[in-house]
Scaffold this motif. Sequence first.
Motif, PDB file in Angstrom:
ATOM      1  N   ILE A   1       0.847  -1.205   0.000  1.00 35.68           N
ATOM      2  CA  ILE A   1       0.000   0.000   0.000  1.00 35.68           C
ATOM      3  C   ILE A   1       0.881   1.253   0.000  1.00 35.68           C
ATOM      4  O   ILE A   1       0.615   2.216  -0.712  1.00 35.68           O
ATOM      5  N   GLY A   2       1.956   1.217   0.788  1.00 30.07           N
ATOM      6  CA  GLY A   2       2.882   2.350   0.803  1.00 30.07           C
ATOM      7  C   GLY A   2       3.538   2.563  -0.547  1.00 30.07           C
ATOM      8  O   GLY A   2       3.755   3.694  -0.983  1.00 30.07           O
ATOM      9  N   LEU A   3       3.846   1.468  -1.234  1.00 30.81           N
ATOM     10  CA  LEU A   3       4.474   1.589  -2.553  1.00 30.81           C
ATOM     11  C   LEU A   3       3.504   2.172  -3.585  1.00 30.81           C
ATOM     12  O   LEU A   3       3.943   2.781  -4.570  1.00 30.81           O
ATOM     13  N   GLU A   4       2.210   2.003  -3.366  1.00 30.68           N
ATOM     14  CA  GLU A   4       1.241   2.655  -4.267  1.00 30.68           C
ATOM     15  C   GLU A   4       1.464   4.171  -4.267  1.00 30.68           C
ATOM     16  O   GLU A   4       1.519   4.805  -5.321  1.00 30.68           O
ATOM     17  N   ASP A   5       1.594   4.726  -3.062  1.00 32.35           N
ATOM     18  CA  ASP A   5       1.844   6.171  -2.958  1.00 32.35           C
ATOM     19  C   ASP A   5       3.142   6.542  -3.662  1.00 32.35           C
ATOM     20  O   ASP A   5       3.194   7.494  -4.434  1.00 32.35           O
ATOM     21  N   THR A   6       4.194   5.764  -3.375  1.00 27.11           N
ATOM     22  CA  THR A   6       5.503   6.063  -3.968  1.00 27.11           C
ATOM     23  C   THR A   6       5.420   6.028  -5.492  1.00 27.11           C
ATOM     24  O   THR A   6       5.980   6.897  -6.173  1.00 27.11           O
ATOM     25  N   ILE A   7       4.748   5.029  -6.022  1.00 25.38           N
ATOM     26  CA  ILE A   7       4.626   4.909  -7.480  1.00 25.38           C
ATOM     27  C   ILE A   7       3.873   6.115  -8.047  1.00 25.38           C
ATOM     28  O   ILE A   7       4.309   6.733  -9.025  1.00 25.38           O
TER      29      ILE A   7
ATOM     30  N   SER B   1       9.345  -1.735  -9.946  1.00 26.10           N
ATOM     31  CA  SER B   1      10.063  -3.010  -9.875  1.00 26.10           C
ATOM     32  C   SER B   1      10.033  -3.575  -8.456  1.00 26.10           C
ATOM     33  O   SER B   1       9.836  -4.775  -8.249  1.00 26.10           O
ATOM     34  N   ARG B   2      10.221  -2.693  -7.478  1.00 24.17           N
ATOM     35  CA  ARG B   2      10.182  -3.154  -6.087  1.00 24.17           C
ATOM     36  C   ARG B   2       8.807  -3.712  -5.758  1.00 24.17           C
ATOM     37  O   ARG B   2       8.678  -4.753  -5.117  1.00 24.17           O
ATOM     38  N   ARG B   3       7.774  -3.016  -6.203  1.00 26.27           N
ATOM     39  CA  ARG B   3       6.397  -3.456  -5.964  1.00 26.27           C
ATOM     40  C   ARG B   3       6.185  -4.854  -6.561  1.00 26.27           C
ATOM     41  O   ARG B   3       5.637  -5.752  -5.926  1.00 26.27           O
TER      42      ARG B   3
ATOM     43  N   LYS C   1       9.387   7.227   4.782  1.00 26.13           N
ATOM     44  CA  LYS C   1       9.025   5.813   4.905  1.00 26.13           C
ATOM     45  C   LYS C   1      10.151   4.982   5.516  1.00 26.13           C
ATOM     46  O   LYS C   1       9.917   3.879   5.991  1.00 26.13           O
ATOM     47  N   PHE C   2      11.357   5.505   5.463  1.00 23.99           N
ATOM     48  CA  PHE C   2      12.493   4.811   6.073  1.00 23.99           C
ATOM     49  C   PHE C   2      12.809   5.465   7.415  1.00 23.99           C
ATOM     50  O   PHE C   2      12.626   6.674   7.575  1.00 23.99           O
ATOM     51  N   PRO C   3      13.331   4.697   8.363  1.00 23.82           N
ATOM     52  CA  PRO C   3      13.800   5.330   9.594  1.00 23.82           C
ATOM     53  C   PRO C   3      15.079   6.125   9.320  1.00 23.82           C
ATOM     54  O   PRO C   3      15.588   6.146   8.202  1.00 23.82           O
TER      55      PRO C   3
END
Lengths: 255, 255
Positions: free
Chosen positions: A19-25, A150-152, B34-36
Amino acid sequence: MGSEGFDKLSLDSIRQTLIGLEDTIIFSLIARAKFPLNSPAYDPNANKNVSFPGSLMEFLVKGAEAVQSQGGRYQTPEEVPFFPDGLPSAIICTSNCLQILPPAAASISVNKNIWDIYVNQFLPLLAAKGDDGNYALAVASDLVCLQAISRRIHYGKYVAEVKFRGAPEAYTAAIRAKDRDALMNMLTDEKVEAMVKQRVQKKAMVFGQEVTLSVTSNNSSNYKVDPSLVYRLYDEWIIPLTKEVEVQYLLRRLD
Amino acid sequence: MGSEGFDKLSLDSIRQTLIGLEDTIIFSLIARAKFPLNSPAYDPNANKNVSFPGSLMEFLVKGAEAVQSQGGRYQTPEEVPFFPDGLPSAIICTSNCLQILPPAAASISVNKNIWDIYVNQFLPLLAAKGDDGNYALAVASDLVCLQAISRRIHYGKYVAEVKFRGAPEAYTAAIRAKDRDALMNMLTDEKVEAMVKQRVQKKAMVFGQEVTLSVTSNNSSNYKVDPSLVYRLYDEWIIPLTKEVEVQYLLRRLD
């Protein structure tokens, strides 16, 4: 196994990461959409006066990956380089060096597909036609997009491992039979997929709006990235490629 | 002068660029948060078993800048490297090579201040305490933050040029007298600054909310980056450093 290893194999933690990667993307897509297409950056036959083969994008991504690899980026199975050949080794080893998936996981990559889809199909839909000369900046944004996507997708390795552990007998039978269709079927949850696609479309509306002090515009013509394009990115490419990673992972799970 | 050169000296176009960079900066801060903190990445005395001097962050940023410089990133006055010494030349020249500001503009940089503030003051407020080992990813996010903030601040060169052209006599008198205070005074518009700070705070609320399909939460405890920290970033650092760039530019405008 450290606490991170444990987290990466908890369903709740995986869900939060995805879900966090959705924002990042979506953030990365909005950042790239600020530049026009800048097609000479992607054309191996443009800029032929320069001293590298391939496109400027290949040069920039390959160079960036070499530096990040030395800094320890590619030590986890979800971080996969686009140019693995000749990549320098890490000169630092962090807690990420802990292997929590079988060794075969590291070699699974669908980055060739991701690159091809991104450059040839997706980018012309994302970026407006034109050329503002900001090639290095546009490609730096591309790299952020590509790495997040790619990470997702390669996070599917953890998803598959958790699903395998939840039903080892059923998965083992399908793996031994090399039955891709059965595996794909077991991995597919259409309800969840529909929810993900709706959510990313909604996020594209929230994050892509013009925010002003007076009014927050929700006029669809003002979105910085077309929300239906983000829906399509997940529908046609991200979700199918994630499942492809999961199937490839499972087929090698018992090696 | 191409159309880009023209655009960069129109007040409306500058304003649009700066507003767009607000989004980019806030997106990049959310991605970093998102990272510490991952403090060993910033400590020149950590990782002493490795083969580079300085911190891992310095190694990664310097390497990334070298690649991007070859790809033509630093050919405009608003793109300024953090490690200019020994930076390789561009092997490609785009339309950006057009010089639309006096040559002195290229050498003006407040990146040392930006780096110092970012690493030592801002990052410990942005990132939660802790260490997840994802140093290379965290620093890649730092670089996106630093580049966006630096671009925003060094865009002040264009702001100053436009202001100079709007009142050449008054500026010329202050420049000849080397009167920094008078210049700072002429450049300051407190009403606009207040509006910018309020707007970025609002953007941090919109972009940093948790978006779910059921409800869009506006609970302040859920923001991914504290909106008041974004306000403070602009109030204490970005706006003052932009004006510092403007003053330095003007002081060399008549060279």
